[in-house]
Design an enzyme around this catalytic site. Sequence first.
Site, PDB file in Angstrom:
ATOM      1  N   HIS A 261      16.685  86.345  21.517  1.00  0.00           N
ATOM      2  CA  HIS A 261      17.916  86.422  22.381  1.00  0.00           C
ATOM      3  C   HIS A 261      17.461  84.941  23.394  1.00  0.00           C
ATOM      4  O   HIS A 261      16.511  85.120  23.887  1.00  0.00           O
ATOM      5  CB  HIS A 261      17.827  87.494  23.315  1.00  0.00           C
ATOM      6  CG  HIS A 261      18.763  87.534  24.289  1.00  0.00           C
ATOM      7  ND1 HIS A 261      20.277  87.190  24.325  1.00  0.00           N
ATOM      8  CD2 HIS A 261      18.597  87.743  25.622  1.00  0.00           C
ATOM      9  CE1 HIS A 261      20.770  86.996  25.487  1.00  0.00           C
ATOM     10  NE2 HIS A 261      19.751  87.447  26.271  1.00  0.00           N
TER      11      HIS A 261
ATOM     12  N   CYS B 246      22.604  92.338  26.230  1.00  0.00           N
ATOM     13  CA  CYS B 246      22.159  91.192  25.276  1.00  0.00           C
ATOM     14  C   CYS B 246      21.453  91.793  24.067  1.00  0.00           C
ATOM     15  O   CYS B 246      21.238  91.047  23.299  1.00  0.00           O
ATOM     16  CB  CYS B 246      21.268  90.358  26.176  1.00  0.00           C
ATOM     17  SG  CYS B 246      21.949  89.660  27.557  1.00  0.00           S
TER      18      CYS B 246
ATOM     19  N   ASN C 225      22.784  81.833  28.323  1.00  0.00           N
ATOM     20  CA  ASN C 225      22.619  83.127  27.670  1.00  0.00           C
ATOM     21  C   ASN C 225      23.993  83.767  27.419  1.00  0.00           C
ATOM     22  O   ASN C 225      24.806  83.708  28.303  1.00  0.00           O
ATOM     23  CB  ASN C 225      21.822  83.886  29.003  1.00  0.00           C
ATOM     24  CG  ASN C 225      21.603  85.364  28.469  1.00  0.00           C
ATOM     25  OD1 ASN C 225      22.203  85.853  27.468  1.00  0.00           O
ATOM     26  ND2 ASN C 225      20.653  86.153  29.172  1.00  0.00           N
TER      27      ASN C 225
HETATM   28  N1  COA Z   1      19.373  77.524  42.435  1.00  0.00           N
HETATM   29  C1  COA Z   1      18.668  77.436  43.366  1.00  0.00           C
HETATM   30  N2  COA Z   1      17.590  78.185  43.860  1.00  0.00           N
HETATM   31  C2  COA Z   1      17.712  79.694  43.234  1.00  0.00           C
HETATM   32  C3  COA Z   1      18.648  79.896  42.132  1.00  0.00           C
HETATM   33  C4  COA Z   1      19.381  78.685  41.849  1.00  0.00           C
HETATM   34  N3  COA Z   1      20.411  79.077  40.928  1.00  0.00           N
HETATM   35  N4  COA Z   1      18.402  81.095  41.861  1.00  0.00           N
HETATM   36  C5  COA Z   1      17.543  81.647  42.582  1.00  0.00           C
HETATM   37  N5  COA Z   1      16.988  80.617  43.468  1.00  0.00           N
HETATM   38  C6  COA Z   1      16.005  80.685  44.374  1.00  0.00           C
HETATM   39  C7  COA Z   1      15.714  82.167  45.093  1.00  0.00           C
HETATM   40  O1  COA Z   1      16.563  82.527  46.063  1.00  0.00           O
HETATM   41  C8  COA Z   1      14.519  82.028  45.648  1.00  0.00           C
HETATM   42  O2  COA Z   1      14.429  81.311  46.736  1.00  0.00           O
HETATM   43  P1  COA Z   1      13.318  81.994  48.033  1.00  0.00           P
HETATM   44  O3  COA Z   1      11.965  81.692  47.233  1.00  0.00           O
HETATM   45  O4  COA Z   1      13.547  81.157  49.103  1.00  0.00           O
HETATM   46  O5  COA Z   1      13.513  83.387  48.019  1.00  0.00           O
HETATM   47  C9  COA Z   1      13.650  81.165  44.448  1.00  0.00           C
HETATM   48  O6  COA Z   1      14.757  80.459  43.899  1.00  0.00           O
HETATM   49  C10 COA Z   1      12.834  81.847  43.564  1.00  0.00           C
HETATM   50  O7  COA Z   1      13.659  82.805  42.995  1.00  0.00           O
HETATM   51  P2  COA Z   1      13.132  83.731  41.635  1.00  0.00           P
HETATM   52  O8  COA Z   1      14.418  84.745  41.423  1.00  0.00           O
HETATM   53  O9  COA Z   1      11.922  84.352  42.107  1.00  0.00           O
HETATM   54  O10 COA Z   1      13.126  82.654  40.552  1.00  0.00           O
HETATM   55  P3  COA Z   1      12.935  82.733  39.107  1.00  0.00           P
HETATM   56  O11 COA Z   1      11.891  81.551  38.963  1.00  0.00           O
HETATM   57  O12 COA Z   1      12.510  84.035  38.949  1.00  0.00           O
HETATM   58  O13 COA Z   1      14.394  82.271  38.351  1.00  0.00           O
HETATM   59  C11 COA Z   1      16.001  83.727  37.114  1.00  0.00           C
HETATM   60  C12 COA Z   1      15.345  83.317  38.603  1.00  0.00           C
HETATM   61  C13 COA Z   1      17.141  84.343  37.266  1.00  0.00           C
HETATM   62  C14 COA Z   1      16.409  82.398  36.514  1.00  0.00           C
HETATM   63  C15 COA Z   1      14.841  84.328  36.306  1.00  0.00           C
HETATM   64  O14 COA Z   1      14.181  85.388  37.042  1.00  0.00           O
HETATM   65  C16 COA Z   1      15.350  84.945  34.920  1.00  0.00           C
HETATM   66  O15 COA Z   1      15.444  84.007  34.052  1.00  0.00           O
HETATM   67  N6  COA Z   1      15.314  86.074  34.898  1.00  0.00           N
HETATM   68  C17 COA Z   1      15.698  86.849  33.769  1.00  0.00           C
HETATM   69  C18 COA Z   1      17.226  86.445  33.441  1.00  0.00           C
HETATM   70  C19 COA Z   1      17.628  87.081  32.219  1.00  0.00           C
HETATM   71  O16 COA Z   1      17.024  86.539  31.116  1.00  0.00           O
HETATM   72  N7  COA Z   1      18.429  88.122  32.059  1.00  0.00           N
HETATM   73  C20 COA Z   1      19.071  88.525  30.921  1.00  0.00           C
HETATM   74  C21 COA Z   1      18.190  89.353  29.932  1.00  0.00           C
HETATM   75  S1  COA Z   1      18.967  89.769  28.840  1.00  0.00           S
END
Ligand code: COA
Length: 329
Positions: A249, A107, A279
């Site tokens: 980004h 990214c 994204n």
């Molecule tokens: N729908 C519903 N639930 C979801 C889900 C979805 N699409 N994705 C994850 N969950 C669940 C998880 O399983 C977890 O459940 P649990 O508590 O029962 O284990 C819960 O939601 C929380 O998960 P978590 O991963 O801690 O959520 P989060 O708030 O961190 O959001 C992302 C997850 C991936 C959206 C977030 O971590 C993120 O945006 N990360 C960076 C991504 C990014 O920008 N990457 C590129 C960088 S260039």
Amino acid sequence: MLTGIGSWLPERVVTNDQLSQVLDTSDEWIRTRTGISQRFHAATGESTSDLAVEAGRRALKSAGDDHVDALILATTTPDYPCPATAPDIAARLGLSGIAAFDIAAVCTGFVYALSAAAGLIAAGTAERVMVIGADVYSTILNPVDRSTAVIFGDAAGAVVLRAGRPDELGALGPMVLGSDGENHRLIEIPGGGARQRSNGQPSEPDDEYFRMAGPEVFRHAIVRMSEAASRAMELARWLPGDVDRFAAHQANARILTSVLERVGLPATCQLSNVARVGNTSAASIPLLLDECAADGRLEAGQGVLLSAFGGGLTWGATTLRWPALTTVH
Ligand code: COA
């Protein structure tokens, strides 16, 4: 300096409700945790170069040029593992014969490629360079992985740079680039590369898909993007008041809000299209800039701060004063 810009989105819109029909997720979860409402996916048979050619054509038209001396493609989804995709894009834009190569910084790829382009120009190797960020993540996402499938979309964005004076509108400021390879496995496609092939074992089917340790990446993204942005401002001798627009980004709306606060900028500076496109990896910043230039959110003379973060881990940032550009839509 920046003289042209263009972008391209595939036709197919994929809404949160559509994803909720095939994954254990919901529109409410996706919107509150990521700020994303929809994303675009390439059609069957459509690949990175197809999107990149469309964006590149518009950037050339915007620049009023029919020639550049080099083309750099930033992508995580090249058409083939070998060769690079940039020479094919150049040929299809009528630019056969020019220098053309790919950059892999996930990214952050667009900012890395901007810096490489500025270096080619500063060294006198090229007078005009096209930089394209293009990704078709729909081809590498695991369709049953709800933590990545909801985030990424497909797109291409392109700019044309030419030699110029530092005080001209469109001149790029100092570049900040960095990496943290100790955390390279937080974002990965484990299979298909030399590491897996040298074992002599075929990869597991899921190893061909993109993986991300979401919460850890989330934390790194906030720290690295804000540090890089602050450093770019410091090197350019900009105070917060010099930043009219912040084009970070488009990873996740919550990341964008935290980064803005850490850099000490008001909400009015924030440019965003993550709700509509998700994204789009290397395409994210040029696509955002092109859309904002077209709809008036970006105007000539404004101070623009760019910052990106991605797999590697990698990050990069720079400044520029927005030029008077014609956009092509
Ligand atoms: N729908 C519903 N639930 C979801 C889900 C979805 N699409 N994705 C994850 N969950 C669940 C998880 O399983 C977890 O459940 P649990 O508590 O029962 O284990 C819960 O939601 C929380 O998960 P978590 O991963 O801690 O959520 P989060 O708030 O961190 O959001 C992302 C997850 C991936 C959206 C977030 O971590 C993120 O945006 N990360 C960076 C991504 C990014 O920008 N990457 C590129 C960088 S260039």
